[in-house]
Design an enzyme around this catalytic site. Structure first.
Site, PDB file in Angstrom:
ATOM      1  CG  ASP A 145      39.986  22.556  -3.845  1.00 51.41           C
ATOM      2  OD1 ASP A 145      40.497  21.591  -4.437  1.00 51.41           O
ATOM      3  OD2 ASP A 145      38.871  22.462  -3.275  1.00 51.41           O
ATOM      4  CB  SER A 146      37.795  21.970  -7.860  1.00 50.75           C
ATOM      5  OG  SER A 146      37.532  21.136  -6.745  1.00 50.75           O
ATOM      6  CB  CYS A 163      43.057  20.867  -5.851  1.00 54.32           C
ATOM      7  SG  CYS A 163      42.004  19.902  -6.934  1.00 54.32           S
ATOM      8  CD  GLU A 208      32.318  22.295  -3.290  1.00 53.36           C
ATOM      9  OE1 GLU A 208      31.631  23.327  -3.337  1.00 53.36           O
ATOM     10  OE2 GLU A 208      33.559  22.307  -3.098  1.00 53.36           O
ATOM     11  CB  CYS A 260      39.854  14.041  -2.684  1.00 51.12           C
ATOM     12  SG  CYS A 260      38.690  15.381  -3.071  1.00 51.12           S
ATOM     13  CG  HIS A 278      36.109  18.577  -1.719  1.00 49.64           C
ATOM     14  ND1 HIS A 278      36.985  19.000  -2.688  1.00 49.64           N
ATOM     15  CD2 HIS A 278      35.035  19.422  -1.769  1.00 49.64           C
ATOM     16  CE1 HIS A 278      36.463  20.059  -3.315  1.00 49.64           C
ATOM     17  NE2 HIS A 278      35.291  20.334  -2.772  1.00 49.64           N
TER      18      HIS A 278
END
Ligand code: DGL
Length: 271
Positions: free
Chosen positions: A15-16, A79, A157, A189, A191
């Site tokens: 994932d990013s 992701c 984040e 997403c 996240h």
């Protein structure tokens, strides 16, 4: 390599940043005997706001090749933004199975009563229009409201869970869902499950939130098949980040049982 040796290799997860940990949670739950090696490119996150497709492709190549060099038996692209590039573009010469994020179409259509479906995702994912396309292919009568949410990933984040900015931002993005009377929302997403409760609170029971991570874990089981799926041994995850491992550990605590996890900083291979 002998089949049994391949079976004992870990499953790679990329994932990013920390988002893929919400997928790792389901992977661990559904495959308790597997070893996972996770890479989050926290140093360059977010991918889905301002990076070009070529940049996202290059960053992903570095993560896949780093895992490929270590040896993995399958790759989970945890992701949605990277998944938009398609699993065949993630091959880089390797022949292990590659599983991208499920779009959750069946679950969305069976959950929604009025067929008004909302999609929250990064600007890159929304620009690709692939969720809308797949939903409309399955049910041409569905109405899809897509909302690009550039502010969510930096807030997550940045661990701004209790901030006024997060509340205001959720309110702003939910406005579109209200306007179109959506009764079901896809978190497209990885996240966003970190702020699922906050989104549900804002919508006050007016919609059902769907996270495609469980379906993605089921897709991994299917791709591995019984020859590659482990049914004995203790599961474990090595969680690597390209920066700020202490932050990754703090956020992992919200999703995972840390007793089964090890954390480390990693340098990705150069292209
Ligand atoms: N977690 C990612 C996703 O599922 C991307 C976040 C980002 O880097 O923009 O889309």
């Amino acid at each position: 390599m002998k089949e049994n040796d391949v079976k004992n290799l870990p499953i790679g997860v990329i994932d990013s940043g920390v988002g893929g940990l919400s997928v790792l949670k389901w992977l661990q739950e559904k495959m308790p005997h597997e070893k996972f090696v996770y890479i989050g490119d926290t140093a360059r996150c977010p991918y889905g706001n301002a990076h070009t497709e070529d940049e996202i492709y290059g960053f992903s190549a570095q993560m896949v090749m780093t895992l490929g060099k270590k040896g993995i038996k399958a790759l989970v692209v945890a992701c949605n933004t990277i998944s938009m590039l398609g699993k065949d573009s993630m091959r880089f010469g390797y022949d292990f199975p590659i599983i991208t994020m499920s779009k959750g179409v069946n679950l969305l259509l069976s959950t929604s009563k009025n067929k008004q479906i909302g999609i929250f995702a990064t600007p890159f994912t929304i620009s690709k229009e692939l969720h809308r396309k797949e939903i409309l292919e399955a049910d041409p009568e569905a109405k899809v409201t897509t909302v690009a949410c550039p502010d969510f990933v930096p807030l997550i984040e940045g661990e701004k869970f209790d901030s006024l900015k997060l509340r205001v931002t959720i309110g702003k993005y939910c406005q579109e869902l209200r306007k179109n009377n959506c009764d079901t929302l896809l978190l497209a997403c990885t996240h966003y499950p970190f702020i699922r409760k906050e989104i549900e609170r804002e919508m006050q029971g007016a919609l059902t939130v769907v996270d495609p991570a469980e379906q993605t874990a089921m897709d991994v089981i299917e791709a591995l098949g019984k020859d590659l799926l482990k049914d004995t041994g203790e599961g474990k995850s090595i969680i690597c980040g390209t920066s700020n491992v202490s932050k990754i550990r703090r956020l992992a605590e919200k999703m995972l049982d840390l007793k089964k996890c090890e954390f480390m900083e990693i340098k990705l291979v150069d292209l």
